[in-house]
Enzyme design. Structure first.
Site, short mmCIF file in Angstrom:
data_model
loop_
_atom_site.label_atom_id
_atom_site.label_comp_id
_atom_site.label_asym_id
_atom_site.label_seq_id
_atom_site.Cartn_x
_atom_site.Cartn_y
_atom_site.Cartn_z
N ARG A 113 -11.96 14.88 8.05
CA ARG A 113 -12.76 15.22 6.86
C ARG A 113 -14.18 15.56 7.28
O ARG A 113 -14.72 14.95 8.20
CB ARG A 113 -12.82 14.04 5.89
CG ARG A 113 -11.50 13.68 5.25
CD ARG A 113 -11.74 12.64 4.14
NE ARG A 113 -10.51 12.07 3.68
CZ ARG A 113 -10.24 10.76 3.68
NH1 ARG A 113 -11.13 9.89 4.11
NH2 ARG A 113 -9.09 10.34 3.23
N ARG A 164 -2.42 -1.93 -3.56
CA ARG A 164 -3.68 -1.25 -3.27
C ARG A 164 -3.77 0.02 -4.13
O ARG A 164 -2.85 0.84 -4.13
CB ARG A 164 -3.74 -0.87 -1.80
CG ARG A 164 -5.02 -0.15 -1.50
CD ARG A 164 -4.99 0.51 -0.16
NE ARG A 164 -6.26 1.20 0.03
CZ ARG A 164 -6.47 2.05 1.01
NH1 ARG A 164 -5.53 2.30 1.88
NH2 ARG A 164 -7.63 2.64 1.11
N ASN A 197 0.87 -1.18 0.00
CA ASN A 197 0.00 0.00 0.00
C ASN A 197 0.91 1.24 0.00
O ASN A 197 1.49 1.59 1.02
CB ASN A 197 -0.87 -0.04 1.26
CG ASN A 197 -1.85 1.11 1.32
OD1 ASN A 197 -1.82 2.02 0.48
ND2 ASN A 197 -2.71 1.10 2.33
N GLU A 257 -7.49 -5.73 5.17
CA GLU A 257 -7.41 -5.38 3.75
C GLU A 257 -6.18 -6.01 3.10
O GLU A 257 -6.21 -6.40 1.93
CB GLU A 257 -7.36 -3.85 3.61
CG GLU A 257 -8.69 -3.20 3.95
CD GLU A 257 -8.58 -1.73 4.31
OE1 GLU A 257 -8.04 -1.42 5.41
OE2 GLU A 257 -9.02 -0.89 3.53
N HIS A 306 -12.75 2.16 0.45
CA HIS A 306 -12.71 1.11 1.50
C HIS A 306 -13.38 -0.18 1.02
O HIS A 306 -13.79 -1.01 1.83
CB HIS A 306 -13.43 1.54 2.79
CG HIS A 306 -12.79 2.67 3.53
ND1 HIS A 306 -13.53 3.63 4.20
CD2 HIS A 306 -11.50 3.01 3.72
CE1 HIS A 306 -12.72 4.51 4.76
NE2 HIS A 306 -11.47 4.14 4.49
#
Ligand code: ADP
Length: 392
Positions: free
Chosen positions: A236, A88, A7, A379, A177
């Site tokens: 955010r 990823r 990633n 993940e 996600h």
């Protein structure tokens, strides 16, 4: 077979090496501050954690060091033992509904999609190129955050904006996600013992999103064209009135892009509390009676409950609510506040069961109309699984 899950961020590179199909994690680590001063990396294996400060001018050096550590620590004898590398990629647009081989053509598409994912896709491309350079014989794959959401119908993915923004500029909901939502919904179906299920999966970490998953397929999700949609997050804002952007830009003499940065990095829990984007700090603030932390948490929970309620209606019921990621797996109080607000749907928390962090478990009472579970996400394993399937 050894499969590496990678990633790459703009200044970081995270990795986990798996023995597949056994799903055994052999070593993991993260290279940080790549291209900056004070770069370093940490690796974890055999229950040990090692940190080294080194110069990391680019992702190439990070990848070379990664491979050297694997050899030095006798995890591999030869680079050729790594048969597959899964990367990823945040944004796959409408091009990819599943993981694919990292052919030049596919890498080109990922590069072009940087236009709608300028913070994420360029870093992924750099990571892919570094890996291809250092171990060219391994099968390299692309695993997208967006592909699980490609089953969403246009009624749910379109924005009510001029249609040409969609046809010309690709403005629509893509969601993120996806790898996590897919992983936990597969696990939930295993727990429930069937695949014809209505699930609401809550990935609540620093970034946060919720998905509605019907019979294993995603039908709606809270993130949008970018990850800054839906829930209130660590820093955010999530959903806001779009007119705020031009209003604040004019009042404060900022560009749209500067306002956007503030909406991504200085909003959410951080913006409201003025303290931190980390839910542990918010909890501490609440315990000390900090009014803005209290307000931030109430807003945070309200948004999550709003989405769960909306997806409950969209799915026509719900067989299980799943909590995952940093806050979802670890914040006992946030989970309680959410589930208490859902009591109108017959949800009943079991406080003793909920008093746990990071473990797969049921957290509602036996007579709860909807069961809720913690399912730790993985993940990296999902990326390795897709890569293994494309490699073997
Ligand atoms: P991301 O992958 O989006 O960076 P994570 O899923 O790793 O985020 O979640 C990180 C967040 O999880 C932290 O910012 C913090 O808010 C939250 N978190 C981690 N541990 C705990 C804990 N013990 N209690 C409450 N929140 C926690």
């Amino acid at each position: 077979m050894k499969i590496l899950s990678v990633n790459a961020g703009s200044s970081s590179l995270k990795f986990t090496l798996f023995e597949m199909p056994e799903e055994k994690e052999l070593i993991s680590g993260v290279f940080e501050k790549i291209g900056l001063k004070d770069s370093f990396y940490t690796i974890k294996f055999d229950g040990e954690k090692i940190k080294k400060e080194v110069s990391l001018p680019s992702h190439n050096e990070a990848f070379e060091l990664l491979m050297k550590e694997l050899v030095d620590n006798k995890i591999i004898d030869d680079y050729a033992e790594i048969k597959g590398v899964g990367h990823r990629v945040a944004q796959g647009g409408a091009y990819f509904d599943k993981s694919v081989l990292a052919t030049d053509e596919n890498i080109d598409i990922v590069s072009k999609l940087s236009q709608i994912a300028p913070l994420h896709n360029p870093a992924a491309v750099i990571g892919i190129k570094a890996a291809k350079k250092v171990i060219p014989d391994a099968t390299q794959t692309l695993v997208f955050d967006t592909s699980f959401h490609q089953t969403i119908d246009e009624v749910n993915y379109m924005y009510a904006v001029p249609y040409e923004w969609y046809t010309k500029l690709n403005v629509r909901k893509y969601g993120f996600h996806g790898t996590s939502h897919k992983y936990v919904s597969m696990k939930a179906n295993e727990i429930l013992g069937r695949n014809d299920t209505k699930l609401i999966t809550c990935h609540i970490g620093n970034g946060a999103s919720i998905s509605a998953v019907l019979n294993g397929k995603c039908i709606d999700t809270s993130m949008g064209l970018t990850p800054n949609a839906g829930l209130m997050m660590g820093s955010r804002c999530g959903d806001i009135d779009a007119s705020i952007v031009s209003y604040v830009a004019e009042c404060e003499n900022l560009t749209a892009s500067e306002v956007n940065t503030k909406l991504n990095k200085e909003s959410g829990l951080l913006g409201i509390s003025g303290v931190s984007s980390d839910s542990r700090d918010i909890e501490e603030g609440i315990n000390n009676g900090d009014e803005r932390c209290i307000l931030a948490q109430k807003m945070y929970v309200k948004r999550i409950v709003d989405y769960i309620a909306s997806y409950y209606v969209e799915l026509g019921g719900c067989d299980a609510i799943i909590f995952t990621a940093g806050v979802g797996e670890n914040s006992i109080s946030t989970r309680k506040q959410i589930l208490d607000k859902l009591s109108v749907l017959g949800v009943k928390i079991d406080e003793e069961r909920n008093n746990i962090r990071g473990k797969e478990t049921l957290i509602t009472a036996d007579n709860s109309k909807i069961p809720a579970y913690i399912i730790p996400t993985n993940e990296e394993l999902m990326i390795a699984t897709d890569t293994y399937n494309l490699t073997k």
